[in-house]
Motif scaffolding. Structure first.
Motif, PDB file in Angstrom:
ATOM      1  N   ALA A 275       0.827  -1.208   0.000  1.00 31.04           N
ATOM      2  CA  ALA A 275       0.000   0.000   0.000  1.00 31.04           C
ATOM      3  C   ALA A 275       0.862   1.259   0.000  1.00 31.04           C
ATOM      4  CB  ALA A 275      -0.923  -0.010   1.217  1.00 31.04           C
ATOM      5  N   ALA A 276       1.946   1.239   0.766  1.00 34.05           N
ATOM      6  CA  ALA A 276       2.839   2.402   0.824  1.00 34.05           C
ATOM      7  C   ALA A 276       3.525   2.634  -0.514  1.00 34.05           C
ATOM      8  CB  ALA A 276       3.872   2.218   1.924  1.00 34.05           C
ATOM      9  N   VAL A 277       4.011   1.555  -1.120  1.00 38.13           N
ATOM     10  CA  VAL A 277       4.663   1.686  -2.424  1.00 38.13           C
ATOM     11  C   VAL A 277       3.666   2.189  -3.461  1.00 38.13           C
ATOM     12  CG1 VAL A 277       5.788   0.417  -4.290  1.00 38.13           C
ATOM     13  CG2 VAL A 277       6.418  -0.048  -1.922  1.00 38.13           C
ATOM     14  N   GLY A 278       2.438   1.659  -3.422  1.00 36.47           N
ATOM     15  CA  GLY A 278       1.415   2.121  -4.357  1.00 36.47           C
ATOM     16  C   GLY A 278       1.049   3.574  -4.133  1.00 36.47           C
ATOM     17  N   GLY A 279       0.912   3.972  -2.862  1.00 38.42           N
ATOM     18  CA  GLY A 279       0.603   5.367  -2.565  1.00 38.42           C
ATOM     19  C   GLY A 279       1.710   6.304  -3.003  1.00 38.42           C
ATOM     20  N   GLY A 280       2.955   5.879  -2.798  1.00 39.83           N
ATOM     21  CA  GLY A 280       4.076   6.683  -3.267  1.00 39.83           C
ATOM     22  C   GLY A 280       4.075   6.820  -4.773  1.00 39.83           C
ATOM     23  N   ALA A 281       3.689   5.761  -5.466  1.00 40.81           N
ATOM     24  CA  ALA A 281       3.639   5.811  -6.924  1.00 40.81           C
ATOM     25  C   ALA A 281       2.557   6.768  -7.408  1.00 40.81           C
ATOM     26  CB  ALA A 281       3.388   4.411  -7.494  1.00 40.81           C
ATOM     27  N   VAL A 282       1.412   6.804  -6.695  1.00 31.01           N
ATOM     28  CA  VAL A 282       0.367   7.766  -7.049  1.00 31.01           C
ATOM     29  C   VAL A 282       0.902   9.182  -6.917  1.00 31.01           C
ATOM     30  CG1 VAL A 282      -1.870   8.701  -6.383  1.00 31.01           C
ATOM     31  CG2 VAL A 282      -1.539   6.226  -6.478  1.00 31.01           C
ATOM     32  N   ALA A 321      17.471  14.909  -3.719  1.00 30.19           N
ATOM     33  CA  ALA A 321      18.614  14.432  -2.936  1.00 30.19           C
ATOM     34  C   ALA A 321      18.417  14.729  -1.451  1.00 30.19           C
ATOM     35  CB  ALA A 321      19.905  15.084  -3.445  1.00 30.19           C
ATOM     36  N   GLY A 322      17.912  15.920  -1.153  1.00 31.31           N
ATOM     37  CA  GLY A 322      17.637  16.256   0.235  1.00 31.31           C
ATOM     38  C   GLY A 322      16.578  15.364   0.837  1.00 31.31           C
ATOM     39  N   ALA A 323      15.531  15.050   0.067  1.00 37.15           N
ATOM     40  CA  ALA A 323      14.453  14.190   0.563  1.00 37.15           C
ATOM     41  C   ALA A 323      14.953  12.769   0.823  1.00 37.15           C
ATOM     42  CB  ALA A 323      13.306  14.173  -0.442  1.00 37.15           C
ATOM     43  N   VAL A 324      15.782  12.244  -0.067  1.00 38.40           N
ATOM     44  CA  VAL A 324      16.332  10.905   0.127  1.00 38.40           C
ATOM     45  C   VAL A 324      17.214  10.862   1.376  1.00 38.40           C
ATOM     46  CG1 VAL A 324      17.851   9.137  -0.861  1.00 38.40           C
ATOM     47  CG2 VAL A 324      16.202  10.317  -2.323  1.00 38.40           C
ATOM     48  N   THR A 325      17.969  11.926   1.599  1.00 35.96           N
ATOM     49  CA  THR A 325      18.818  12.001   2.792  1.00 35.96           C
ATOM     50  C   THR A 325      17.982  11.947   4.067  1.00 35.96           C
ATOM     51  OG1 THR A 325      20.474  13.302   1.592  1.00 35.96           O
ATOM     52  CG2 THR A 325      20.558  13.367   3.994  1.00 35.96           C
ATOM     53  N   PHE A 327      14.931  10.717   4.317  1.00 36.61           N
ATOM     54  CA  PHE A 327      14.334   9.387   4.358  1.00 36.61           C
ATOM     55  C   PHE A 327      15.305   8.366   4.945  1.00 36.61           C
ATOM     56  CE2 PHE A 327      13.576   5.257   2.264  1.00 36.61           C
ATOM     57  CZ  PHE A 327      12.262   5.031   2.624  1.00 36.61           C
ATOM     58  N   ALA A 328      16.587   8.499   4.606  1.00 35.70           N
ATOM     59  CA  ALA A 328      17.583   7.519   5.044  1.00 35.70           C
ATOM     60  C   ALA A 328      17.984   7.679   6.500  1.00 35.70           C
ATOM     61  CB  ALA A 328      18.823   7.622   4.162  1.00 35.70           C
ATOM     62  N   THR A 329      18.001   8.898   6.984  1.00 33.72           N
ATOM     63  CA  THR A 329      18.623   9.170   8.287  1.00 33.72           C
ATOM     64  C   THR A 329      17.649   9.422   9.430  1.00 33.72           C
ATOM     65  OG1 THR A 329      18.833  11.525   7.684  1.00 33.72           O
ATOM     66  CG2 THR A 329      20.702  10.082   7.195  1.00 33.72           C
ATOM     67  N   VAL A 330      16.384   9.704   9.122  1.00 37.98           N
ATOM     68  CA  VAL A 330      15.404  10.006  10.179  1.00 37.98           C
ATOM     69  C   VAL A 330      14.576   8.759  10.465  1.00 37.98           C
ATOM     70  CG1 VAL A 330      13.397  11.400  10.778  1.00 37.98           C
ATOM     71  CG2 VAL A 330      15.322  12.440   9.567  1.00 37.98           C
ATOM     72  N   ASP A 331      14.470   8.397  11.732  1.00 35.30           N
ATOM     73  CA  ASP A 331      13.737   7.192  12.118  1.00 35.30           C
ATOM     74  C   ASP A 331      12.241   7.434  12.303  1.00 35.30           C
ATOM     75  OD1 ASP A 331      16.022   5.610  12.121  1.00 35.30           O
ATOM     76  OD2 ASP A 331      16.514   6.128  14.199  1.00 35.30           O
ATOM     77  N   ALA A 332      11.856   8.648  12.624  1.00 33.90           N
ATOM     78  CA  ALA A 332      10.445   8.935  12.888  1.00 33.90           C
ATOM     79  C   ALA A 332       9.614   8.703  11.626  1.00 33.90           C
ATOM     80  CB  ALA A 332      10.294  10.372  13.369  1.00 33.90           C
ATOM     81  N   LEU A 333       8.644   7.800  11.727  1.00 34.01           N
ATOM     82  CA  LEU A 333       7.850   7.450  10.554  1.00 34.01           C
ATOM     83  C   LEU A 333       7.035   8.622  10.037  1.00 34.01           C
ATOM     84  CD1 LEU A 333       6.556   3.839  11.361  1.00 34.01           C
ATOM     85  CD2 LEU A 333       8.465   4.531   9.903  1.00 34.01           C
ATOM     86  N   TRP A 334       6.624   9.535  10.930  1.00 31.58           N
ATOM     87  CA  TRP A 334       5.809  10.664  10.477  1.00 31.58           C
ATOM     88  C   TRP A 334       6.616  11.629   9.616  1.00 31.58           C
ATOM     89  CZ3 TRP A 334       6.811  15.759  11.817  1.00 31.58           C
ATOM     90  CH2 TRP A 334       7.721  15.967  12.844  1.00 31.58           C
ATOM     91  N   ILE A 335       7.948  11.502   9.662  1.00 31.62           N
ATOM     92  CA  ILE A 335       8.809  12.267   8.762  1.00 31.62           C
ATOM     93  C   ILE A 335       9.270  11.409   7.589  1.00 31.62           C
ATOM     94  CG2 ILE A 335      10.992  13.521   8.555  1.00 31.62           C
ATOM     95  CD1 ILE A 335      10.721  14.296  11.476  1.00 31.62           C
ATOM     96  N   VAL A 337       8.009   8.555   6.156  1.00 33.67           N
ATOM     97  CA  VAL A 337       7.019   8.118   5.169  1.00 33.67           C
ATOM     98  C   VAL A 337       6.602   9.231   4.206  1.00 33.67           C
ATOM     99  CG1 VAL A 337       4.691   7.187   4.871  1.00 33.67           C
ATOM    100  CG2 VAL A 337       6.206   6.220   6.606  1.00 33.67           C
ATOM    101  N   PRO A 338       6.329  10.455   4.685  1.00 31.58           N
ATOM    102  CA  PRO A 338       5.952  11.506   3.725  1.00 31.58           C
ATOM    103  C   PRO A 338       7.007  11.798   2.668  1.00 31.58           C
ATOM    104  CG  PRO A 338       5.334  12.162   5.938  1.00 31.58           C
ATOM    105  CD  PRO A 338       6.147  10.920   6.072  1.00 31.58           C
ATOM    106  N   MET A 339       8.266  11.458   2.933  1.00 30.25           N
ATOM    107  CA  MET A 339       9.304  11.691   1.924  1.00 30.25           C
ATOM    108  C   MET A 339       9.041  10.891   0.647  1.00 30.25           C
ATOM    109  SD  MET A 339      11.451  13.959   3.004  1.00 30.25           S
ATOM    110  CE  MET A 339       9.997  14.754   3.706  1.00 30.25           C
ATOM    111  N   MET A 340       8.370   9.735   0.771  1.00 29.43           N
ATOM    112  CA  MET A 340       8.055   8.924  -0.405  1.00 29.43           C
ATOM    113  C   MET A 340       6.950   9.546  -1.251  1.00 29.43           C
ATOM    114  SD  MET A 340       8.132   4.981   0.950  1.00 29.43           S
ATOM    115  CE  MET A 340       6.811   5.232   2.148  1.00 29.43           C
ATOM    116  N   PHE A 341       6.110  10.382  -0.621  1.00 31.45           N
ATOM    117  CA  PHE A 341       4.922  10.890  -1.288  1.00 31.45           C
ATOM    118  C   PHE A 341       5.144  12.292  -1.855  1.00 31.45           C
ATOM    119  CE2 PHE A 341       3.540   7.815   1.883  1.00 31.45           C
ATOM    120  CZ  PHE A 341       2.801   6.948   1.102  1.00 31.45           C
TER     121      PHE A 341
END
Length: 448
Positions: A275-282, A321-325, A327-335, A337-341
């Motif tokens: 669901a997350a991968v699909g939502g990110g693709a949308v 590049a900033g968003a991927v960084t 996504f990679a380094t922050v553990d909090a899901l509320w931060i 997960v939104p990077m994928m969207f």
């Protein structure tokens, strides 16, 4: 005074108006084509955990299976693109659709093992390599130069839509029927598309002629072709190819490893990950479509924005590049997960911009070849990305540490190529230098 319009000597479609009803019908059919294309790519990543478990594979070995898909992808993209000067793109697209299905369906066989998987992925890569350049070349035959960004973006939305449709749908198929039927479902979808295209697929009124008609056009038109070496060495081609390589890298990394990352590191189950991968693709599709609409609006107003053409796409790579960084380094899901969207997705805009920029600096008769060369370069990201990230993850002390390192390598690549594109990607300037006029309403140059 002499006027030669080669397009007028060809068979005129039922709806010959560029940008008309048939043009948009073709665009939507090619969107479906790209949806199937990327569903075919996504199926291996979605089925990855089950495949690794059944065959006893490490992540690096599974990365080899994903890379096998791209092993001849680039060569095929380039080789078939040369055929666009001899064979109509409508025929090439139909053949590709049929071949996709022929390479997916063998995995339904219960005895098909890892070796069969490798062979069929190689063959699928050969069949899918030319998909993007041939589809874009075909749709450009239906639209004037200034109108091409939106339909090109819609085709690229097929990448996001393919994943968005495939993630929940194939995830459900895997859960209920097993991973082999995910390959079967993708193969059946290809056959259905080919059946519709056989009836509806047509050449556009601005499509350059092929075969003997192409040779006649070359002899009758005063518009000389540009040496391909000059196009390939231009700042626009080099930086567009590098930027698209980085964008394709991150797209391939997400297709291959994001489902495993979300299950292994984040701790989600297959349904949540799908669901997350699909939502990110949308969200990816929304980003691409929004960019296409904004570019179309700017073109119709005769304004290109405050930034030079090409610079904006480079800056979007930097933002990604900033968003991927994060996504990679922050553990909090509320931060995280939104990077994928959205934020990570803005890199994909470069794939659309690169193709329209390359089309601008290339005469129509050579467009298919140069688009094929562009795809041949940036698709290498699909070969390298699964292997590199798989090796990084397996060599780390833990999977979370390995994935963090892999995402940071991806961010660095996006940053470097984004800066280069922002500085040197200038399609209008290079078109003037190469002597390629902007042909607003013709498929081939007209002499007077």
């Amino acid at each position: 005074m002499k006027a030669v319009t080669v397009a007028a000597r060809r068979t005129v479609p039922a709806d010959p108006a560029p940008g008309g009803r048939q043009a948009w019908t073709t665009t939507w059919l090619l969107l479906a084509f790209m949806v199937v294309n990327f569903a075919d790519k996504a199926v291996l990543g979605l089925a990855g955990p089950e495949i690794m478990k059944e065959f006893g594979l490490s992540r690096q070995e599974f990365g080899v299976a994903q890379a096998a898909f791209f092993s001849l992808f680039s060569l095929s993209a380039l080789g078939v693109s040369f055929l666009t000067r001899k064979v109509r793109t409508s025929v090439l697209l139909l053949v590709m659709g049929l071949l996709w299905s022929a390479t997916q369906l063998p995995m339904l066989w219960g005895a098909a093992g890892f070796g069969t998987l490798i062979v069929t992925r190689v063959l699928l890569g050969i069949a899918e390599g030319p998909a993007a350049p041939v589809a874009v070349h075909h749709v450009h035959g239906w639209f004037e130069q200034r109108e091409r960004t939106l339909p090109t973006a819609i085709l690229m939305v097929g990448a996001a839509a393919g994943v968005a449709v495939a993630a929940p749908t194939l995830g459900a198929v895997i859960s209920h029927f097993g991973w082999r039927w995910a390959f079967g479902a993708a193969g059946i979808a290809g056959l259905l598309w080919a059946a519709v295209w056989t009836v509806k697929g047509k050449e556009g009124p601005l499509a350059p002629p092929v075969g003997r008609a192409a040779r006649a056009a070359d002899s009758e038109s005063e518009a000389a072709e540009v040496p391909l070496r000059a196009v390939f060495l231009s700042g626009t081609f080099i930086t567009a190819a590098l930027g698209a390589f980085a964008a394709y890298w991150v797209m391939s990394a997400k297709l291959t490893w994001l489902p495993d990352y979300l299950q292994t590191v984040v701790g989600w189950d297959l349904g949540q990950a799908g669901a997350a991968v699909g939502g990110g693709a949308v969200a990816n599709g929304v980003v691409l479509l929004a960019h296409g609409l904004l570019a179309r609006r700017a073109a119709r107003r005769g304004t290109g924005g405050r930034l030079p053409a090409g610079a904006g796409a480079g800056l979007l790579l930097v933002a990604s590049a900033g968003a991927v960084t994060v996504f990679a380094t922050v553990d909090a899901l509320w931060i995280k997960v939104p990077m994928m969207f959205g934020p990570m997705a803005v890199a994909l805009v470069m794939i659309t911009v690169a193709q329209t920029a390359i089309a601008r600096i290339t005469p129509p008769s050579q467009r298919g070849v140069v688009l094929g060369a562009l795809v041949a370069v940036f698709a290498l990201g699909g070969v390298v990305s699964p292997l590199v990230l798989g090796r990084i993850v397996d060599s780390a002390a833990t999977a979370p540490a390995g994935y963090e390192n892999g995402w940071l390598v991806t961010a660095a690549l996006l940053m470097i190529t984004g800066i280069l594109a922002a500085l040197f990607m200038r399609p209008e300037r290079d078109a003037r230098r190469l002597g390629v006029p902007e042909l607003a309403s013709t498929g081939v140059a007209v002499s007077h």
